[in-house]
Motif scaffolding. Structure first.
Motif, PDB file in Angstrom:
ATOM      1  N   TYR B  74      47.434  34.622  38.821  1.00 27.00           N
ATOM      2  CA  TYR B  74      48.126  35.589  39.680  1.00 27.00           C
ATOM      3  C   TYR B  74      48.776  34.882  40.858  1.00 27.00           C
ATOM      4  O   TYR B  74      49.968  35.061  41.138  1.00 27.00           O
ATOM      5  CB  TYR B  74      47.121  36.649  40.134  1.00 27.00           C
ATOM      6  CG  TYR B  74      47.627  37.703  41.093  1.00 27.00           C
ATOM      7  CD1 TYR B  74      46.815  38.194  42.094  1.00 27.00           C
ATOM      8  CD2 TYR B  74      48.919  38.223  40.979  1.00 27.00           C
ATOM      9  CE1 TYR B  74      47.262  39.178  42.966  1.00 27.00           C
ATOM     10  CE2 TYR B  74      49.378  39.199  41.852  1.00 27.00           C
ATOM     11  CZ  TYR B  74      48.538  39.672  42.845  1.00 27.00           C
ATOM     12  OH  TYR B  74      48.992  40.632  43.717  1.00 27.00           O
ATOM     13  N   TYR B  75      47.985  34.027  41.530  1.00 28.87           N
ATOM     14  CA  TYR B  75      48.522  33.341  42.698  1.00 28.87           C
ATOM     15  C   TYR B  75      49.646  32.390  42.303  1.00 28.87           C
ATOM     16  O   TYR B  75      50.604  32.190  43.034  1.00 28.87           O
ATOM     17  CB  TYR B  75      47.416  32.588  43.457  1.00 28.87           C
ATOM     18  CG  TYR B  75      46.324  33.472  43.989  1.00 28.87           C
ATOM     19  CD1 TYR B  75      44.997  33.058  43.963  1.00 28.87           C
ATOM     20  CD2 TYR B  75      46.602  34.727  44.527  1.00 28.87           C
ATOM     21  CE1 TYR B  75      43.984  33.869  44.454  1.00 28.87           C
ATOM     22  CE2 TYR B  75      45.599  35.537  44.998  1.00 28.87           C
ATOM     23  CZ  TYR B  75      44.290  35.111  44.962  1.00 28.87           C
ATOM     24  OH  TYR B  75      43.286  35.915  45.438  1.00 28.87           O
ATOM     25  N   ARG B  77      51.747  32.880  39.871  1.00 24.82           N
ATOM     26  CA  ARG B  77      52.961  33.686  39.624  1.00 24.82           C
ATOM     27  C   ARG B  77      53.577  34.125  40.944  1.00 24.82           C
ATOM     28  O   ARG B  77      54.797  34.256  41.063  1.00 24.82           O
ATOM     29  CB  ARG B  77      52.606  34.885  38.759  1.00 24.82           C
ATOM     30  CG  ARG B  77      52.187  34.452  37.377  1.00 24.82           C
ATOM     31  CD  ARG B  77      52.507  35.407  36.306  1.00 24.82           C
ATOM     32  NE  ARG B  77      53.896  35.764  36.283  1.00 24.82           N
ATOM     33  CZ  ARG B  77      54.343  36.983  35.950  1.00 24.82           C
ATOM     34  NH1 ARG B  77      53.486  37.928  35.637  1.00 24.82           N
ATOM     35  NH2 ARG B  77      55.623  37.244  35.937  1.00 24.82           N
ATOM     36  N   LEU B  78      52.726  34.339  41.957  1.00 21.38           N
ATOM     37  CA  LEU B  78      53.266  34.690  43.276  1.00 21.38           C
ATOM     38  C   LEU B  78      53.997  33.509  43.897  1.00 21.38           C
ATOM     39  O   LEU B  78      54.832  33.671  44.781  1.00 21.38           O
ATOM     40  CB  LEU B  78      52.143  35.136  44.224  1.00 21.38           C
ATOM     41  CG  LEU B  78      51.510  36.487  43.952  1.00 21.38           C
ATOM     42  CD1 LEU B  78      50.370  36.759  44.930  1.00 21.38           C
ATOM     43  CD2 LEU B  78      52.530  37.605  44.040  1.00 21.38           C
ATOM     44  N   ASP B  80      56.026  31.746  42.304  1.00 23.89           N
ATOM     45  CA  ASP B  80      57.239  31.576  41.471  1.00 23.89           C
ATOM     46  C   ASP B  80      57.041  30.676  40.265  1.00 23.89           C
ATOM     47  O   ASP B  80      58.022  30.133  39.739  1.00 23.89           O
ATOM     48  CB  ASP B  80      58.425  31.015  42.302  1.00 23.89           C
ATOM     49  CG  ASP B  80      58.857  31.984  43.388  1.00 23.89           C
ATOM     50  OD1 ASP B  80      59.286  31.534  44.463  1.00 23.89           O
ATOM     51  OD2 ASP B  80      58.749  33.196  43.148  1.00 23.89           O
ATOM     52  N   LYS B  83      54.443  32.173  33.640  1.00 24.62           N
ATOM     53  CA  LYS B  83      53.061  32.380  33.161  1.00 24.62           C
ATOM     54  C   LYS B  83      52.451  31.098  32.605  1.00 24.62           C
ATOM     55  O   LYS B  83      51.301  30.757  32.892  1.00 24.62           O
ATOM     56  CB  LYS B  83      53.041  33.451  32.061  1.00 24.62           C
ATOM     57  CG  LYS B  83      52.920  34.849  32.579  1.00 24.62           C
ATOM     58  CD  LYS B  83      52.752  35.866  31.462  1.00 24.62           C
ATOM     59  CE  LYS B  83      52.861  37.264  32.061  1.00 24.62           C
ATOM     60  NZ  LYS B  83      53.137  38.310  31.120  1.00 24.62           N
ATOM     61  N   GLY B 119      39.105  28.596  46.652  1.00 22.18           N
ATOM     62  CA  GLY B 119      40.053  28.752  47.748  1.00 22.18           C
ATOM     63  C   GLY B 119      40.946  27.539  47.901  1.00 22.18           C
ATOM     64  O   GLY B 119      42.151  27.647  48.118  1.00 22.18           O
ATOM     65  N   GLN B 122      43.456  27.310  44.839  1.00 24.37           N
ATOM     66  CA  GLN B 122      44.616  28.211  44.870  1.00 24.37           C
ATOM     67  C   GLN B 122      45.644  27.740  45.910  1.00 24.37           C
ATOM     68  O   GLN B 122      46.843  27.939  45.764  1.00 24.37           O
ATOM     69  CB  GLN B 122      44.176  29.671  45.120  1.00 24.37           C
ATOM     70  CG  GLN B 122      43.495  29.984  46.419  1.00 24.37           C
ATOM     71  CD  GLN B 122      44.447  30.178  47.580  1.00 24.37           C
ATOM     72  OE1 GLN B 122      45.561  30.647  47.421  1.00 24.37           O
ATOM     73  NE2 GLN B 122      44.005  29.779  48.765  1.00 24.37           N
TER      74      GLN B 122
END
Lengths: 134, 283, 252
Positions: B74-75, B77-78, B80, B83, B119, B122
């Motif tokens: 998810y992070y 994809r945030l 940019d 997948k 943490g 990511q």
């Protein structure tokens, strides 16, 4: 000069609370009486509740909803007390000496005040949380 | 900060470390002033700045019922990544931080240390130019701390700039090349790590005098390069000095001239902890 | 504001998020309750005699379900959508990567999409019942209008509850204040005919469109329909803007 440091702080807090409530009650009364004069009591009540909630929320450091509820309740009670003594229609209702009519009337007033309390509390909640956190 | 620095950010509780980090990462909007990162103003170009920073916040939790890999995807994809790339980088980074076997487990089963590692992982997605860490080694065991230190050094060699706030002063001593000390919202000292000990005082001279008396102590205190003195025992005094040259002969001569009998005269350099305590006490 | 990131947030929230199962369950319950109403519509029609005069009242029944149940379902789904993230601190990992407005719009898009799909499924079920069980003609126009109006109506509540969720420091407060908000809207609607406050409630615009489903389409004034749609869009925009302002003022 006879007070200790903590007592002076407490007195400061009490003074601020009194000031806050006074501002709220006076503002509410002015708005309600103004709208009453133009026969717009219902809208006056709502606008007064919203504005008082906003003012209290902007000034209060904490518990804005509590102070708003106290202010809205206070000025509504004052307003209805004044109306009960001086309004001709109210004297007529009291003149009937009919408990049912009086009960119905008081119930309607209570519901109206509760609604204004809720509106005021909601307004205080929104304004308080929209304040920029420092 | 210069590019490629590992900048240590020190401060007592409530000094403003976390607030500074929140301002740098866009979690807090300043009421006044500007934040410039890589020649970009956070006020106007926050989106571009967020593309080049990675943040490891303090005291932030993940979603309990999601796996580590799902979080990372998810992070990613945030950030940019598509997948496929997000998945690949996630797996690589989770391996690097030692969460290879736990990547499909729900975060609810993770220990505090494992969450810290996640943490950090990511924050390293898409290898940011600047890595900002808020007390990253809190709650980690010594092995974990060592792994994190090695990881940060590895990324720093690839020209990543690292900004790390910590209470663990010994830890910062081992990793940072520059240190800033914040107190009450203001930077009170900032320099290369070797120079920060120069703050207020850059050395301590321990002097043992058989007939130490208040007169001799006052004479020592009045020397212009003496910052402060601390009486350790009846005959031993620590003298904090701020001088680039060797002052031991001068002190010794002065004590002897005043009939003092010196039996010990040793110079020690200040640790970062001492410099930090001195700096915050002085301000 | 970045459309790509809005879509990523929405997609994750719907399919992979920690609340995705909860969200889909709420949507499912909404569909189920609507199906129950259409399944027992004959009993409902017999209870309400005025419905006998309406040609194919099934869309009307479904629309009434949306009007009454919809706000409650959206409240349950969205009251803690933002405040939960702020409370746990998980929002920091997101806001350090995207801007706050995109985050809010992504959340809104997720909720809106789930309820739009739910409403679409409800409309299709209604059409199938109409066609095969009640042997009425298939009305594509009514189906499209039903989906558009119902989803806009529900979006008004979603945007309102998201605003409250953004303001609230914790989930409990968000739930209470969302309930209070709903109560205020209902009270404002039922206060009286000369009350102008009703224009501030989405209920008014929803109820105004009942005429669309209670008779044949051409009798209904389309100007009224477009006016209602316009005001519902304005309502959404106002609350989404307020939400955006609110989140920009929050210390995350």
């Amino acid at each position: 000069m006879f007070l200790g440091f903590s007592e002076k702080i407490n007195l400061g807090v009490i003074m601020n609370t009194k000031k806050l409530l006074s501002i709220g009650i006076v503002t509410g009364l002015i708005i309600v009486i103004t709208f009453n004069y133009f026969d717009l009591e219902w809208y006056g009540g709502i606008i007064a509740a919203i504005i008082v909630g906003a003012i209290v929320a902007r000034q209060a450091d904490n518990s804005p909803i509590k102070y708003t509820i106290i202010s809205v309740l206070a000025y509504n009670m004052i307003r209805w007390t004044i109306t009960a003594f001086f309004d001709q229609d109210m004297k007529m209702i009291f003149g009937y000496e009919n408990k049912a009519i009086l009960g119905l009337f008081v119930g309607a007033v209570i519901i109206e005040i509760i609604f204004f309390l809720i509106i005021g509390a909601f307004s205080a909640f929104v304004v308080y949380n929209l304040r920029k956190e420092k | 900060m210069e590019r490629g620095d590992i900048y240590g950010f020190l401060g007592q509780n409530g000094a403003g470390k976390t607030t500074t980090i929140k301002l740098l990462s866009g979690l807090l909007i300043p009421s006044d002033g500007k934040i410039i990162i890589d020649c970009m103003d956070m006020g106007n170009e926050s989106e571009n700045i967020k593309k080049i920073i990675g943040l490891v916040p303090q005291d932030s939790d993940f979603y309990d019922n999601r796996s580590a890999l799902s979080h990372m995807q998810y992070y990613g994809r945030l950030k940019d990544l598509n997948k496929k790339d997000a998945t690949e980088q996630s797996i690589t980074l989770l391996n690097k931080v030692g969460l290879k076997d736990a990547m499909h487990e729900n975060i609810g089963h993770f220990s505090h240390g494992m969450k810290k590692r996640l943490g950090i992982a990511q924050a390293l997605l898409k290898e940011p130019k600047i890595l900002i860490l808020d007390e990253p080694t809190n709650g980690l065991d010594p092995v974990g701390i060592k792994q994190i230190r090695e990881l940060l050094n590895e990324y720093n060699k690839r020209d990543m700039t690292i900004f790390i706030s910590s209470h663990n002063l010994l830890e910062l001593q081992g990793i940072c090349n520059r240190v800033g000390i914040i107190n009450d919202g203001k930077i009170i000292a900032e320099d290369k790590i070797e120079n920060i000990r120069h703050l207020e005082s850059n050395g301590v001279i321990t002097i043992g005098i058989y007939n130490l008396n208040p007169k001799i102590i006052n004479i020592i205190r009045n020397l212009k390069f003496v910052v402060k003195t601390e009486l350790k025992s009846e005959n031993v005094i620590d003298v904090f000095v701020n001088s680039k040259k060797d002052v031991k002969p001068e002190i010794n001569k002065l004590i002897v001239e005043n009939n003092g009998h010196v039996f010990k005269l040793i110079e020690n350099s200040l640790s970062l902890e001492d410099a930090f305590i001195n700096a915050t006490k002085m301000h | 504001m970045n459309l790509q990131k809005i879509i990523v947030v929405a997609e994750d929230e719907m399919f992979n998020g920690s609340k995705s199962k909860y969200l889909l369950t709420v949507g499912g319950i909404f569909i189920f309750l609507s199906w129950m109403m259409i399944h027992y519509s004959n009993s409902i029609i017999s209870l309400l005699p005025f419905m006998n005069n309406i040609n194919a009242p099934h869309y009307l029944i479904l629309y009434i379900v949306v009007l009454i149940l919809g706000p409650l379902m959206t409240l349950i789904a969205s009251y803690d959508f933002i405040c939960n993230e702020i409370q746990t601190g998980s929002i920091r990992y997101i806001i350090s990567k995207i801007d706050r407005t995109s985050f809010i719009l992504g959340k809104f898009l997720a909720l809106s999409s789930v309820f739009t799909v739910a409403v679409f499924i409800v409309a299709v079920i209604g059409s199938l019942y109409n066609l095969f069980i009640f042997n009425n003609a298939f009305e594509l126009g009514k189906l499209i209008l039903f989906v558009v109006i119902s989803s806009l109506y529900l979006n008004c509540f979603i945007s309102g509850f998201l605003f409250i969720s953004t303001l609230s420091p914790e989930n409990k407060t968000a739930l209470i204040m969302s309930g209070v908000f709903l109560g205020i809207l209902i009270f404002a609607l039922f206060k009286g005919n000369d009350n102008f406050l009703k224009y501030l409630t989405p209920y008014f615009y929803g109820i105004s469109n009942i005429g669309l489903f209670s008779g044949s389409t051409h009798k209904f004034e389309f100007i009224e329909l477009f006016k209602n749609i316009f005001f519902m869009i304005i309502y959404n925009s106002v609350f989404l803007s307020l939400t955006s302002i609110a989140i920009k003022r929050r210390d995350l």
